[in-house]
Write a protein that holds these residues in place. Structure first.
Motif, PDB file in Angstrom:
ATOM      1  N   UNK A  60      43.487  37.676  37.973  1.00 51.80           N
ATOM      2  CA  UNK A  60      44.658  37.414  39.153  1.00 51.80           C
ATOM      3  C   UNK A  60      44.513  38.683  39.390  1.00 51.80           C
ATOM      4  N   UNK A  61      44.654  40.224  38.584  1.00 50.95           N
ATOM      5  CA  UNK A  61      44.419  40.918  40.095  1.00 50.95           C
ATOM      6  C   UNK A  61      43.160  41.198  40.065  1.00 50.95           C
ATOM      7  N   UNK A  62      42.010  41.618  39.711  1.00 53.19           N
ATOM      8  CA  UNK A  62      40.886  41.666  40.731  1.00 53.19           C
ATOM      9  C   UNK A  62      40.507  40.528  41.765  1.00 53.19           C
ATOM     10  N   UNK A  63      41.356  39.369  41.527  1.00 52.39           N
ATOM     11  CA  UNK A  63      40.900  38.830  42.652  1.00 52.39           C
ATOM     12  C   UNK A  63      41.973  38.801  44.119  1.00 52.39           C
ATOM     13  N   UNK A  64      43.529  39.327  43.787  1.00 49.36           N
ATOM     14  CA  UNK A  64      43.640  39.984  44.415  1.00 49.36           C
ATOM     15  C   UNK A  64      43.234  41.027  45.404  1.00 49.36           C
ATOM     16  N   UNK A  65      42.714  41.861  45.211  1.00 46.67           N
ATOM     17  CA  UNK A  65      42.266  43.058  45.161  1.00 46.67           C
ATOM     18  C   UNK A  65      40.307  43.530  45.537  1.00 46.67           C
ATOM     19  N   UNK A  66      40.432  42.221  45.410  1.00 45.22           N
ATOM     20  CA  UNK A  66      38.708  41.962  46.200  1.00 45.22           C
ATOM     21  C   UNK A  66      38.168  42.267  48.013  1.00 45.22           C
ATOM     22  N   UNK A 104      46.633  34.886  21.769  1.00 46.16           N
ATOM     23  CA  UNK A 104      47.333  34.250  22.619  1.00 46.16           C
ATOM     24  C   UNK A 104      47.379  35.899  24.064  1.00 46.16           C
ATOM     25  N   UNK A 105      47.735  36.947  22.868  1.00 46.87           N
ATOM     26  CA  UNK A 105      47.903  37.700  24.174  1.00 46.87           C
ATOM     27  C   UNK A 105      46.245  38.455  24.945  1.00 46.87           C
ATOM     28  N   UNK A 106      44.965  38.179  23.954  1.00 48.98           N
ATOM     29  CA  UNK A 106      44.270  38.593  24.798  1.00 48.98           C
ATOM     30  C   UNK A 106      43.783  37.629  25.968  1.00 48.98           C
ATOM     31  N   UNK A 107      44.196  36.747  25.735  1.00 40.83           N
ATOM     32  CA  UNK A 107      43.725  35.609  26.986  1.00 40.83           C
ATOM     33  C   UNK A 107      44.776  35.414  28.077  1.00 40.83           C
ATOM     34  N   UNK A 108      45.985  35.884  27.216  1.00 35.63           N
ATOM     35  CA  UNK A 108      47.215  36.053  28.290  1.00 35.63           C
ATOM     36  C   UNK A 108      46.763  37.669  29.358  1.00 35.63           C
ATOM     37  N   UNK A 109      46.689  38.188  28.715  1.00 38.68           N
ATOM     38  CA  UNK A 109      46.661  39.812  29.184  1.00 38.68           C
ATOM     39  C   UNK A 109      44.661  40.067  29.961  1.00 38.68           C
ATOM     40  N   UNK A 110      43.669  38.588  29.930  1.00 38.11           N
ATOM     41  CA  UNK A 110      42.949  38.619  30.465  1.00 38.11           C
ATOM     42  C   UNK A 110      42.780  37.852  32.150  1.00 38.11           C
ATOM     43  N   UNK A 111      43.845  36.517  31.474  1.00 40.84           N
ATOM     44  CA  UNK A 111      44.299  36.168  33.014  1.00 40.84           C
ATOM     45  C   UNK A 111      44.864  36.975  33.772  1.00 40.84           C
ATOM     46  N   UNK A 112      45.433  37.653  33.745  1.00 45.23           N
ATOM     47  CA  UNK A 112      45.967  39.015  34.436  1.00 45.23           C
ATOM     48  C   UNK A 112      45.687  39.994  35.145  1.00 45.23           C
TER      49      UNK A 112
END
Length: 88
Positions: free
Chosen positions: A39-45, A28-36
């Motif tokens: 989201x950061x990548x999409x925000x800064x494209x 769960x920890x790695x899945x949440x980290x990947x999702x975050x």
């Protein structure tokens, strides 16, 4: 006896079955980290113009046309091999 391996999380030494990558605690920890990160990548494209195109109707129509051609039973894939004298 099934093959076991360690959890892929750095420093974790929980033994898992061969087909698992992370233990329950770190999955769960790695899945949440990947999702975050996603989201950061999409925000800064910086390719907003391209993304607008790929979300648009023109691209959807072109993509669907190409897929229908590729999936057509009349089209057969071929392989092109180099001439025997040509070095690869």
């Amino acid at each position: 006896m099934p093959i076991k391996k360690y959890c892929s999380y750095t420093g974790c030494r929980v033994l898992l079955d061969e087909d698992m990558k992370y233990c329950d605690k770190h999955q769960k920890q790695t899945r949440d980290h990947k999702a975050s990160r996603d989201r950061e990548y999409k925000r800064n494209r910086n390719d907003h113009k391209e993304q607008v195109f790929y979300r648009g109707q023109a691209w959807v129509n072109t993509r669907d046309s190409c897929q229908s051609i590729v999936e057509s039973p009349d089209i057969m894939p071929i392989r092109i091999y180099p001439e025997p004298d040509t070095p690869i």
